[in-house]
Write an enzyme that holds these catalytic residues in place. Sequence first.
Site, PDB file in Angstrom:
ATOM      1  N   GLU A 156      39.648  44.817  16.892  1.00 52.53           N
ATOM      2  CA  GLU A 156      40.604  44.679  18.176  1.00 52.53           C
ATOM      3  C   GLU A 156      42.040  44.161  17.671  1.00 52.53           C
ATOM      4  O   GLU A 156      43.064  44.319  18.413  1.00 52.53           O
ATOM      5  CB  GLU A 156      40.187  43.692  19.094  1.00 52.53           C
ATOM      6  N   ASP A 183      56.607  41.652  36.994  1.00 51.54           N
ATOM      7  CA  ASP A 183      55.329  41.566  37.646  1.00 51.54           C
ATOM      8  C   ASP A 183      55.673  41.642  39.152  1.00 51.54           C
ATOM      9  O   ASP A 183      54.928  41.888  40.137  1.00 51.54           O
ATOM     10  CB  ASP A 183      54.794  40.070  37.220  1.00 51.54           C
ATOM     11  N   LYS A 243      50.620  42.859  30.500  1.00 52.06           N
ATOM     12  CA  LYS A 243      51.868  43.319  30.858  1.00 52.06           C
ATOM     13  C   LYS A 243      52.088  44.483  30.650  1.00 52.06           C
ATOM     14  O   LYS A 243      52.993  45.056  31.432  1.00 52.06           O
ATOM     15  CB  LYS A 243      52.739  42.365  29.834  1.00 52.06           C
ATOM     16  N   HIS A 275      37.112  42.156  12.690  1.00 52.17           N
ATOM     17  CA  HIS A 275      37.695  42.387  14.027  1.00 52.17           C
ATOM     18  C   HIS A 275      38.518  43.655  14.319  1.00 52.17           C
ATOM     19  O   HIS A 275      39.809  43.732  13.959  1.00 52.17           O
ATOM     20  CB  HIS A 275      38.771  41.293  14.354  1.00 52.17           C
ATOM     21  N   GLY A 322      33.088  34.632  17.947  1.00 46.70           N
ATOM     22  CA  GLY A 322      32.980  33.233  18.375  1.00 46.70           C
ATOM     23  C   GLY A 322      33.123  32.432  17.319  1.00 46.70           C
ATOM     24  O   GLY A 322      32.623  32.594  16.234  1.00 46.70           O
ATOM     25  N   CYS A 352      31.806  40.538  14.881  1.00 42.86           N
ATOM     26  CA  CYS A 352      31.644  39.242  13.945  1.00 42.86           C
ATOM     27  C   CYS A 352      30.395  38.551  14.488  1.00 42.86           C
ATOM     28  O   CYS A 352      29.369  38.874  14.115  1.00 42.86           O
ATOM     29  CB  CYS A 352      32.877  38.674  14.260  1.00 42.86           C
ATOM     30  N   TYR A 353      30.450  37.494  15.450  1.00 47.10           N
ATOM     31  CA  TYR A 353      29.453  36.711  16.009  1.00 47.10           C
ATOM     32  C   TYR A 353      28.675  37.549  16.915  1.00 47.10           C
ATOM     33  O   TYR A 353      27.259  37.346  16.596  1.00 47.10           O
ATOM     34  CB  TYR A 353      29.893  35.648  16.774  1.00 47.10           C
TER      35      TYR A 353
END
Length: 519
Positions: free
Chosen positions: A176, A232, A374, A174, A54, A81-82
Amino acid sequence: MRDAIIILDYGSQYSQLIARRVREANVYCELFSWSTPADIILAYEPKGFILSGGPNSVYDDGAPTLPGYVLDSGVPVLGICYGMQLLAYHLGGDVATSQKREYGPANLHVDDLANPLFHGWQQEDDDDARQVWMSHGDRVNHLPAGFAPLAHTNNSPFAASADPARGLYAVQFHPEVVHTRQGRRLLSNFVHHICGCGSDWTPANFIDEQVAAIREQVGSGRVVLGLSGGVDSAVAGALIHRAIGDQLICIFVDHGMLRQGEALQVVETFDREMGMRLVAVNAIEEYLDALQGITDPERKRAIIGEKFIRIFEREALKLGRIDFLAQGTIYPDVIESAGKDKKDAHVIKTHHNVGGLPDDMDFQLVEPLRLLFKDEVRRIGTALGLPDEIIWRQPFPGPGLAIRCLGEITWERLQSLRKADAIFVEELRRNDMLRQGTQQSFAVLLPVKSVGVMGDGRTYQEVIALRAVTTEDFMTADWARLPDDLLANVSRRIVNEVPGVNRVVYDITSKPPGTIEWE
């Protein structure tokens, strides 16, 4: 109840990527604001928590805090992180502004490879394999009692740390993002080896759960689906059709803003090949009349959303009783539209599937894909047996070419854009770059004119912008590095074959700061 990980969002631009990575490990997860009431979170009986990064400092006035239920639950926690700094601060460690901030790549040196967080970690002399992504101004200077260091970088002595006895883990980088080369492994280790989650988030399980949920929601009711021809709505239709069969009626509205040949293809595929009940409506004149003179993109979206519902209501009256409206809404639609589920989020743009719906609509919504990314939608579609030409069709916005035809919408401008877009797609396909080399590619007609020379005469005509991006999740994207020869050929063809266009430009803006679409 299936195993679940709860991600608490502290405002990181990467929070959605954490969710995607956890699901790639075949573990179900949900993302909630850190301020969500405890009873909502604990109802999931989470096997673990992940605290996102954050923009705040833990010392800021009004900075987000660590909810008491996180540690009280006794399940493993991973702070990123945060989230790492928050754990350290809450448990008595020392967090301070770093003398040297870290934004970008760094080399991670793992000091305790035996820790399960780093199970299978490749610790060779390859800088690329050791690369992690940092984005912080504060850092942990002293660990809380019970914590031990696991890894470091040149600027972060505690780039990773843990208190294994309490199941608390923290990383300053991070995991991710793709720039952390082994980040997927780390998150998989946390959810599987530390939290003990099984691998039960699979297409087959999702289909079974949604079929049951749709049947429970719909009962004996009748459902109408707005079929656009995109992946979709196609997957949503196939899934709902599997659940309730002919209780589903698909309505395809041709608003005149589809890609070249798309209207005919939709009818051929879904009516004749898939055997779904399909009502095709030609509403081109209605839409063009409603959009006449409109240039503001949000007004375009609102008008198209309003007319979309009104046409559906009109057609539904012809069909008899209709109880539900189905949509192919997916997770990024919900996130970017913000408004309805996330009161603190900033509205980036209003998606046709979410934010453009009138408040007085008479249908209840059925949105079986609204928690999927997606790539997950495509995996579900494949499991449902949909053909590749539908599954891998490039994304197309609900308002269609209306938001790629910048400025006033006229039939002549739409035809020029349609032709230019078809040329671009044709050349990408010819060069095997429509599926692998790009994830979304299209042309945009700009509301500006430029001077040119064609033959011996001066021209003053419109400009086409080409947009092609590469992305894994459509939450972030980079512009595609297309070959010069391909771009040159596309430009030549558009100028020669599309009336009223004398200049072609290529968009080299990533997301962020830009969005993939221009409007």
